[in-house]
Design an enzyme around this catalytic site. Sequence first.
Site, PDB file in Angstrom:
ATOM      1  N   ASP A   2       0.847  -1.204   0.000  1.00  0.00           N
ATOM      2  CA  ASP A   2       0.000   0.000   0.000  1.00  0.00           C
ATOM      3  C   ASP A   2       0.878   1.248   0.000  1.00  0.00           C
ATOM      4  O   ASP A   2       1.866   1.330   0.746  1.00  0.00           O
ATOM      5  CB  ASP A   2      -0.926  -0.008   1.220  1.00  0.00           C
ATOM      6  CG  ASP A   2      -2.074   0.976   1.066  1.00  0.00           C
ATOM      7  OD1 ASP A   2      -3.228   0.537   0.946  1.00  0.00           O
ATOM      8  OD2 ASP A   2      -1.807   2.201   1.035  1.00  0.00           O
ATOM      9  N   HIS A  46      -7.144  -5.728   2.187  1.00  0.00           N
ATOM     10  CA  HIS A  46      -6.011  -5.156   2.917  1.00  0.00           C
ATOM     11  C   HIS A  46      -5.414  -6.222   3.834  1.00  0.00           C
ATOM     12  O   HIS A  46      -6.148  -6.969   4.485  1.00  0.00           O
ATOM     13  CB  HIS A  46      -6.457  -4.015   3.843  1.00  0.00           C
ATOM     14  CG  HIS A  46      -6.986  -2.800   3.157  1.00  0.00           C
ATOM     15  ND1 HIS A  46      -6.235  -1.657   2.991  1.00  0.00           N
ATOM     16  CD2 HIS A  46      -8.193  -2.522   2.603  1.00  0.00           C
ATOM     17  CE1 HIS A  46      -6.963  -0.732   2.382  1.00  0.00           C
ATOM     18  NE2 HIS A  46      -8.166  -1.232   2.139  1.00  0.00           N
ATOM     19  N   HIS A  93     -10.342  -5.045  -3.357  1.00  0.00           N
ATOM     20  CA  HIS A  93      -9.021  -5.374  -2.804  1.00  0.00           C
ATOM     21  C   HIS A  93      -9.174  -5.806  -1.355  1.00  0.00           C
ATOM     22  O   HIS A  93     -10.071  -5.353  -0.648  1.00  0.00           O
ATOM     23  CB  HIS A  93      -8.073  -4.172  -2.901  1.00  0.00           C
ATOM     24  CG  HIS A  93      -8.648  -2.895  -2.372  1.00  0.00           C
ATOM     25  ND1 HIS A  93      -9.549  -2.139  -3.094  1.00  0.00           N
ATOM     26  CD2 HIS A  93      -8.493  -2.261  -1.190  1.00  0.00           C
ATOM     27  CE1 HIS A  93      -9.908  -1.090  -2.381  1.00  0.00           C
ATOM     28  NE2 HIS A  93      -9.290  -1.146  -1.215  1.00  0.00           N
ATOM     29  N   GLY A 145     -16.121   2.506   3.895  1.00  0.00           N
ATOM     30  CA  GLY A 145     -14.794   3.119   3.914  1.00  0.00           C
ATOM     31  C   GLY A 145     -13.975   2.861   2.663  1.00  0.00           C
ATOM     32  O   GLY A 145     -12.778   3.150   2.627  1.00  0.00           O
TER      33      GLY A 145
HETATM   34  P1  5GP Z   1      -9.853   1.520   0.415  1.00  0.00           P
HETATM   35  O1  5GP Z   1      -9.981   2.822   1.135  1.00  0.00           O
HETATM   36  O2  5GP Z   1     -10.532   1.580  -0.934  1.00  0.00           O
HETATM   37  O3  5GP Z   1     -10.279   0.328   1.218  1.00  0.00           O
HETATM   38  O4  5GP Z   1      -8.313   1.294   0.184  1.00  0.00           O
HETATM   39  C1  5GP Z   1      -7.616   1.837  -0.891  1.00  0.00           C
HETATM   40  C2  5GP Z   1      -6.158   1.697  -0.555  1.00  0.00           C
HETATM   41  O5  5GP Z   1      -5.423   1.828  -1.743  1.00  0.00           O
HETATM   42  C3  5GP Z   1      -5.637   2.757   0.419  1.00  0.00           C
HETATM   43  O6  5GP Z   1      -5.047   2.117   1.539  1.00  0.00           O
HETATM   44  C4  5GP Z   1      -4.632   3.536  -0.401  1.00  0.00           C
HETATM   45  O7  5GP Z   1      -3.515   3.947   0.350  1.00  0.00           O
HETATM   46  C5  5GP Z   1      -4.247   2.542  -1.485  1.00  0.00           C
HETATM   47  N1  5GP Z   1      -3.863   3.154  -2.741  1.00  0.00           N
HETATM   48  C6  5GP Z   1      -4.529   4.127  -3.406  1.00  0.00           C
HETATM   49  N2  5GP Z   1      -3.882   4.445  -4.542  1.00  0.00           N
HETATM   50  C7  5GP Z   1      -2.791   3.626  -4.602  1.00  0.00           C
HETATM   51  C8  5GP Z   1      -1.725   3.501  -5.543  1.00  0.00           C
HETATM   52  O8  5GP Z   1      -1.663   4.193  -6.562  1.00  0.00           O
HETATM   53  N3  5GP Z   1      -0.776   2.575  -5.267  1.00  0.00           N
HETATM   54  C9  5GP Z   1      -0.827   1.791  -4.144  1.00  0.00           C
HETATM   55  N4  5GP Z   1       0.167   0.901  -3.970  1.00  0.00           N
HETATM   56  N5  5GP Z   1      -1.809   1.893  -3.239  1.00  0.00           N
HETATM   57  C10 5GP Z   1      -2.773   2.814  -3.461  1.00  0.00           C
END
Ligand code: 5GP
Length: 113
Positions: free
Chosen positions: A30, A101, A99, A92
């Site tokens: 991340d 985490h 994805h 969230g």
């Molecule tokens: P969500 O909030 O959708 O559950 O998680 C999205 C995650 O993707 C966040 O933890 C954010 O830091 C990560 N993220 C967003 N854009 C990118 C990116 O361009 N590259 C990587 N490696 N992680 C990303």
Amino acid sequence: MNDCIFCKISAGEVPAEELYRDDDVVGIVDVNPQAPKHMLVLTRKHYGTMSEIVERGDEELAGHMVAVATKLARKAGIPEYRLVVNTGAEGGQTVDHVHVHVLGGRQMTWPPG
Ligand code: 5GP
Ligand code: ZN
């Protein structure tokens, strides 16, 4: 879908620190870690949410994501860890490409925010 950051990462069009890849999923670090170890398992094909995968009946893919996430945790040296699947805005989710985490390397707290 063309503007989807995780589709671009999956296609190799946007760089990411890649940890794992197979025909169905990619494991990356991340970019904005919320724990000493913070990895993501994304599908190579675009699905918006885990809910969408399950609605389509693809439980095998859902299970595979969890299995890969678990293996990444072990490989990262965190036998104790947390898996999170934020689903939808209220859940969230900020990137609308499914994805899982993988978070660890510190004491996790409960309840999550
Ligand atoms: P969500 O909030 O959708 O559950 O998680 C999205 C995650 O993707 C966040 O933890 C954010 O830091 C990560 N993220 C967003 N854009 C990118 C990116 O361009 N590259 C990587 N490696 N992680 C990303
Ligand atoms: Zn996508």
